[in-house]
Design an enzyme around this catalytic site. Sequence first.
Site, PDB file in Angstrom:
ATOM      1  N   THR A  86       9.508   0.863   2.113  1.00  0.00           N
ATOM      2  CA  THR A  86      10.118   0.248   0.939  1.00  0.00           C
ATOM      3  C   THR A  86      10.441   1.324  -0.091  1.00  0.00           C
ATOM      4  OG1 THR A  86       8.002  -0.085  -0.171  1.00  0.00           O
ATOM      5  CG2 THR A  86       8.749  -1.820   1.336  1.00  0.00           C
ATOM      6  N   SER A  99      -2.948  -4.323  -0.776  1.00  0.00           N
ATOM      7  CA  SER A  99      -2.716  -3.124   0.030  1.00  0.00           C
ATOM      8  C   SER A  99      -3.951  -2.786   0.844  1.00  0.00           C
ATOM      9  CB  SER A  99      -2.383  -1.940  -0.896  1.00  0.00           C
ATOM     10  OG  SER A  99      -2.457  -0.709  -0.205  1.00  0.00           O
ATOM     11  N   LYS A 116      -5.797  -2.836  -6.506  1.00  0.00           N
ATOM     12  CA  LYS A 116      -5.576  -3.679  -5.338  1.00  0.00           C
ATOM     13  C   LYS A 116      -6.902  -4.277  -4.844  1.00  0.00           C
ATOM     14  CE  LYS A 116      -1.166  -3.539  -5.040  1.00  0.00           C
ATOM     15  NZ  LYS A 116      -0.351  -4.769  -5.146  1.00  0.00           N
ATOM     16  N   TYR A 158      -3.997   2.692  -8.117  1.00  0.00           N
ATOM     17  CA  TYR A 158      -3.366   1.662  -7.292  1.00  0.00           C
ATOM     18  C   TYR A 158      -4.406   1.003  -6.381  1.00  0.00           C
ATOM     19  CZ  TYR A 158       0.073  -0.375  -4.032  1.00  0.00           C
ATOM     20  OH  TYR A 158       0.818  -1.225  -3.255  1.00  0.00           O
TER      21      TYR A 158
END
Length: 320
Positions: A239, A178, A208, A204
Amino acid sequence: MGKATDLLDAALDRAIVPGYSKIGYRVRSRFWAADPAPGSLEGCTALVSGANSGLGKATVAGLARLGATVHMLVRDAEKGEEARNEIADEVPTAHLELQECDVSNLESVRAFADRFLGQHGSLDVLVHNAGTMPPERTETDEGNEVALATHVLGPYLLTGLLRPALAKAHGRVVFVTSGGMYAAKLHPEDPQYRDGKYNGTTAYARTKRMQVVLAEQLAERLRPDGVTVHSTHPGWAGTPGVTQSLPGFNKVMGPLLRTAGEGADTIVWLAAAAQPKHHTGAFWHDRKRRPTHYLPWQHDEIAGRRALWDLCAEETGLVL
């Protein structure tokens, strides 16, 4: 690319919003590297984690269009079957196999790898796409923070266990990371995020960043086997993960978000095109190599990189 297009590309990248949104995709697609050749994955075997929705599902469809037999690695078999049927409707020639595995659970990864190696001698493409953004800190049954287990420990173990199959095919490994990793750095003192107030978005981004470093490290370890390893970020794609985990961002940026197919484009390209096979250990976006750091404070210290590798080996019990 020519000088003018290089400058335009760099401007899009530094401006972030234009570069990461569908604007960047549609501008760059006019002058980027050539598509993989039709049928370039005929006779090849691919494995995609997190394959039942979003980028994973779009990646499966893209690889299937190029002729690969694609193994869809999912946690939920029912959702996986639904996704497989939808992809089969979209790509009637697709050869799809459903595989059940929880990438965050190391025992589940070991069991799957044993099954896979017992049935398949080689693996041409391995895409680590499974992702999560927990709203609060949770641990797996094995005691690992869920984002770390899903994004780092599980992929490290799966890659290592499938190394013989990848080596036989001189395969490719792709980590789907990401752009949020640019805002994070390694935290060797607290990789399990036990200290301070937990934030899912931060966890997150941290993991990443770890993925990008891990991809570089695996690239060096697997180079003697003829296996290439790359990481890529998809930009901002609309998404289910974005809709569910970042509803505010989705509401504001919705009109500019890429489709899942646009987000998956470089993943498929890295898996099938000729150019990426000439390199290993690079970080990509929109079919071009990108810097892994833009700010001086972000650069990873050697001790932190070593600590990440040691963490993976210690927690998984696998030394590569």
